[in-house]
Design a protein around this motif. Sequence first.
Motif, PDB file in Angstrom:
ATOM      1  N   MET A   1    -107.874  14.524 -50.692  1.00  0.00           N
ATOM      2  CA  MET A   1    -107.676  13.149 -50.298  1.00  0.00           C
ATOM      3  C   MET A   1    -107.160  12.367 -51.494  1.00  0.00           C
ATOM      4  SD  MET A   1    -110.393  10.612 -48.565  1.00  0.00           S
ATOM      5  CE  MET A   1    -110.934   9.449 -49.770  1.00  0.00           C
ATOM      6  N   ARG A   2    -106.163  11.585 -51.288  1.00  0.00           N
ATOM      7  CA  ARG A   2    -105.556  10.797 -52.354  1.00  0.00           C
ATOM      8  C   ARG A   2    -105.889   9.329 -52.152  1.00  0.00           C
ATOM      9  NH1 ARG A   2     -99.275  10.425 -54.137  1.00  0.00           N
ATOM     10  NH2 ARG A   2     -99.716   9.469 -56.132  1.00  0.00           N
ATOM     11  N   ILE A   3    -106.312   8.680 -53.230  1.00  0.00           N
ATOM     12  CA  ILE A   3    -106.665   7.265 -53.158  1.00  0.00           C
ATOM     13  C   ILE A   3    -105.424   6.438 -53.454  1.00  0.00           C
ATOM     14  CG2 ILE A   3    -108.098   5.465 -54.158  1.00  0.00           C
ATOM     15  CD1 ILE A   3    -110.106   7.633 -54.877  1.00  0.00           C
ATOM     16  N   ALA A   4    -105.147   5.468 -52.594  1.00  0.00           N
ATOM     17  CA  ALA A   4    -103.972   4.613 -52.775  1.00  0.00           C
ATOM     18  C   ALA A   4    -104.163   3.713 -53.986  1.00  0.00           C
ATOM     19  CB  ALA A   4    -103.738   3.773 -51.518  1.00  0.00           C
ATOM     20  N   THR A   5    -103.073   3.472 -54.691  1.00  0.00           N
ATOM     21  CA  THR A   5    -103.113   2.611 -55.866  1.00  0.00           C
ATOM     22  C   THR A   5    -103.407   1.181 -55.434  1.00  0.00           C
ATOM     23  OG1 THR A   5    -101.466   4.015 -56.893  1.00  0.00           O
ATOM     24  CG2 THR A   5    -101.831   1.877 -57.893  1.00  0.00           C
ATOM     25  N   GLY A   6    -104.293   0.510 -56.168  1.00  0.00           N
ATOM     26  CA  GLY A   6    -104.598  -0.879 -55.889  1.00  0.00           C
ATOM     27  C   GLY A   6    -105.786  -1.067 -54.970  1.00  0.00           C
ATOM     28  N   THR A   7    -106.407  -0.020 -54.508  1.00  0.00           N
ATOM     29  CA  THR A   7    -107.557  -0.167 -53.639  1.00  0.00           C
ATOM     30  C   THR A   7    -108.820  -0.360 -54.463  1.00  0.00           C
ATOM     31  OG1 THR A   7    -107.986   2.196 -53.542  1.00  0.00           O
ATOM     32  CG2 THR A   7    -106.497   1.300 -51.885  1.00  0.00           C
ATOM     33  N   ALA A   8    -109.878  -0.780 -53.788  1.00  0.00           N
ATOM     34  CA  ALA A   8    -111.158  -0.988 -54.478  1.00  0.00           C
ATOM     35  C   ALA A   8    -111.707   0.330 -55.008  1.00  0.00           C
ATOM     36  CB  ALA A   8    -112.150  -1.642 -53.530  1.00  0.00           C
ATOM     37  N   ALA A   9    -111.495   1.414 -54.266  1.00  0.00           N
ATOM     38  CA  ALA A   9    -111.983   2.720 -54.718  1.00  0.00           C
ATOM     39  C   ALA A   9    -111.274   3.150 -55.993  1.00  0.00           C
ATOM     40  CB  ALA A   9    -111.790   3.758 -53.625  1.00  0.00           C
ATOM     41  N   ARG A  10    -110.005   2.846 -56.097  1.00  0.00           N
ATOM     42  CA  ARG A  10    -109.256   3.192 -57.310  1.00  0.00           C
ATOM     43  C   ARG A  10    -109.780   2.400 -58.505  1.00  0.00           C
ATOM     44  NH1 ARG A  10    -106.625   7.144 -59.858  1.00  0.00           N
ATOM     45  NH2 ARG A  10    -105.328   6.243 -61.442  1.00  0.00           N
ATOM     46  N   GLY A  11    -110.083   1.130 -58.277  1.00  0.00           N
ATOM     47  CA  GLY A  11    -110.647   0.307 -59.347  1.00  0.00           C
ATOM     48  C   GLY A  11    -111.999   0.821 -59.801  1.00  0.00           C
ATOM     49  N   LEU A  12    -112.816   1.260 -58.841  1.00  0.00           N
ATOM     50  CA  LEU A  12    -114.118   1.828 -59.182  1.00  0.00           C
ATOM     51  C   LEU A  12    -113.960   3.122 -59.974  1.00  0.00           C
ATOM     52  CD1 LEU A  12    -117.205   1.733 -58.880  1.00  0.00           C
ATOM     53  CD2 LEU A  12    -116.921   3.026 -56.764  1.00  0.00           C
ATOM     54  N   ALA A  13    -113.002   3.940 -59.584  1.00  0.00           N
ATOM     55  CA  ALA A  13    -112.752   5.193 -60.310  1.00  0.00           C
ATOM     56  C   ALA A  13    -112.299   4.909 -61.746  1.00  0.00           C
ATOM     57  CB  ALA A  13    -111.713   6.025 -59.579  1.00  0.00           C
ATOM     58  N   ASP A  14    -111.486   3.875 -61.925  1.00  0.00           N
ATOM     59  CA  ASP A  14    -111.054   3.509 -63.278  1.00  0.00           C
ATOM     60  C   ASP A  14    -112.240   3.083 -64.134  1.00  0.00           C
ATOM     61  OD1 ASP A  14    -108.446   4.088 -62.652  1.00  0.00           O
ATOM     62  OD2 ASP A  14    -107.888   2.000 -62.241  1.00  0.00           O
ATOM     63  N   TRP A  15    -113.139   2.279 -63.571  1.00  0.00           N
ATOM     64  CA  TRP A  15    -114.308   1.831 -64.323  1.00  0.00           C
ATOM     65  C   TRP A  15    -115.237   2.989 -64.640  1.00  0.00           C
ATOM     66  CZ3 TRP A  15    -114.745  -2.250 -67.120  1.00  0.00           C
ATOM     67  CH2 TRP A  15    -114.017  -3.385 -66.809  1.00  0.00           C
ATOM     68  N   LEU A  16    -115.384   3.915 -63.697  1.00  0.00           N
ATOM     69  CA  LEU A  16    -116.234   5.075 -63.965  1.00  0.00           C
ATOM     70  C   LEU A  16    -115.652   5.956 -65.060  1.00  0.00           C
ATOM     71  CD1 LEU A  16    -117.422   6.141 -60.415  1.00  0.00           C
ATOM     72  CD2 LEU A  16    -118.798   5.202 -62.265  1.00  0.00           C
ATOM     73  N   SER A  17    -114.329   6.081 -65.091  1.00  0.00           N
ATOM     74  CA  SER A  17    -113.719   6.892 -66.151  1.00  0.00           C
ATOM     75  C   SER A  17    -113.904   6.230 -67.515  1.00  0.00           C
ATOM     76  CB  SER A  17    -112.240   7.135 -65.863  1.00  0.00           C
ATOM     77  OG  SER A  17    -111.510   5.931 -65.960  1.00  0.00           O
ATOM     78  N   LEU A  18    -113.928   4.898 -67.558  1.00  0.00           N
ATOM     79  CA  LEU A  18    -114.174   4.206 -68.822  1.00  0.00           C
ATOM     80  C   LEU A  18    -115.639   4.298 -69.239  1.00  0.00           C
ATOM     81  CD1 LEU A  18    -112.013   0.991 -68.415  1.00  0.00           C
ATOM     82  CD2 LEU A  18    -111.637   2.861 -70.011  1.00  0.00           C
ATOM     83  N   ALA A  19    -116.532   4.489 -68.288  1.00  0.00           N
ATOM     84  CA  ALA A  19    -117.958   4.556 -68.608  1.00  0.00           C
ATOM     85  C   ALA A  19    -118.372   5.920 -69.144  1.00  0.00           C
ATOM     86  CB  ALA A  19    -118.778   4.218 -67.366  1.00  0.00           C
ATOM     87  N   ALA A  20    -117.581   6.955 -68.922  1.00  0.00           N
ATOM     88  CA  ALA A  20    -117.991   8.316 -69.280  1.00  0.00           C
ATOM     89  C   ALA A  20    -118.142   8.510 -70.790  1.00  0.00           C
ATOM     90  CB  ALA A  20    -117.003   9.334 -68.716  1.00  0.00           C
ATOM     91  N   ALA A  21    -117.152   8.129 -71.574  1.00  0.00           N
ATOM     92  CA  ALA A  21    -117.183   8.385 -73.021  1.00  0.00           C
ATOM     93  C   ALA A  21    -118.354   7.681 -73.714  1.00  0.00           C
ATOM     94  CB  ALA A  21    -115.855   8.009 -73.661  1.00  0.00           C
ATOM     95  N   PRO A  22    -118.583   6.382 -73.481  1.00  0.00           N
ATOM     96  CA  PRO A  22    -119.731   5.760 -74.156  1.00  0.00           C
ATOM     97  C   PRO A  22    -121.069   6.320 -73.686  1.00  0.00           C
ATOM     98  CG  PRO A  22    -118.313   4.080 -73.177  1.00  0.00           C
ATOM     99  CD  PRO A  22    -117.762   5.393 -72.794  1.00  0.00           C
ATOM    100  N   THR A  23    -121.145   6.708 -72.419  1.00  0.00           N
ATOM    101  CA  THR A  23    -122.394   7.287 -71.911  1.00  0.00           C
ATOM    102  C   THR A  23    -122.705   8.595 -72.611  1.00  0.00           C
ATOM    103  OG1 THR A  23    -122.015   6.253 -69.773  1.00  0.00           O
ATOM    104  CG2 THR A  23    -123.571   8.085 -69.838  1.00  0.00           C
ATOM    105  N   PHE A  24    -121.702   9.464 -72.750  1.00  0.00           N
ATOM    106  CA  PHE A  24    -121.933  10.735 -73.424  1.00  0.00           C
ATOM    107  C   PHE A  24    -122.206  10.537 -74.907  1.00  0.00           C
ATOM    108  CE2 PHE A  24    -119.475  12.667 -69.798  1.00  0.00           C
ATOM    109  CZ  PHE A  24    -120.582  13.289 -69.241  1.00  0.00           C
ATOM    110  N   ALA A  25    -121.575   9.539 -75.530  1.00  0.00           N
ATOM    111  CA  ALA A  25    -121.847   9.260 -76.944  1.00  0.00           C
ATOM    112  C   ALA A  25    -123.294   8.799 -77.127  1.00  0.00           C
ATOM    113  CB  ALA A  25    -120.874   8.206 -77.464  1.00  0.00           C
ATOM    114  N   LEU A  26    -123.772   7.965 -76.218  1.00  0.00           N
ATOM    115  CA  LEU A  26    -125.163   7.514 -76.280  1.00  0.00           C
ATOM    116  C   LEU A  26    -126.119   8.679 -76.068  1.00  0.00           C
ATOM    117  CD1 LEU A  26    -127.188   5.160 -76.420  1.00  0.00           C
ATOM    118  CD2 LEU A  26    -126.956   4.974 -73.944  1.00  0.00           C
ATOM    119  N   MET A  27    -125.782   9.567 -75.136  1.00  0.00           N
ATOM    120  CA  MET A  27    -126.630  10.737 -74.897  1.00  0.00           C
ATOM    121  C   MET A  27    -126.655  11.652 -76.122  1.00  0.00           C
ATOM    122  SD  MET A  27    -125.603  11.408 -70.945  1.00  0.00           S
ATOM    123  CE  MET A  27    -126.659  12.789 -70.620  1.00  0.00           C
TER     124      MET A  27
END
Length: 90
Positions: A1-27
Amino acid sequence: MRIATGTAARGLADWLSLAAAPTFALMALLAIGGGDADICSSIQSVPLLNGMASMYLLMSVFHVAPWLKLISAKREAPSRRAPPRISPPT
């Protein structure tokens, strides 16, 4: 399934990808400082960079790409926006 650009799900995926690196650094920092995982260890002096800390550090490095893309996009964006063009009425 492909998420269309500009949708709310795409925005959430972008925020989750930004959250990964600091979360792993904290861990990784938490694993270096010791925690519940060290209770089960039979080694009295735990090295500074144990197995879990090095794994979290590597995961943080591998997930830093979205941050680099965000920084490069900010640098490429012009600092001033051009005034909007107003066309004469027809």
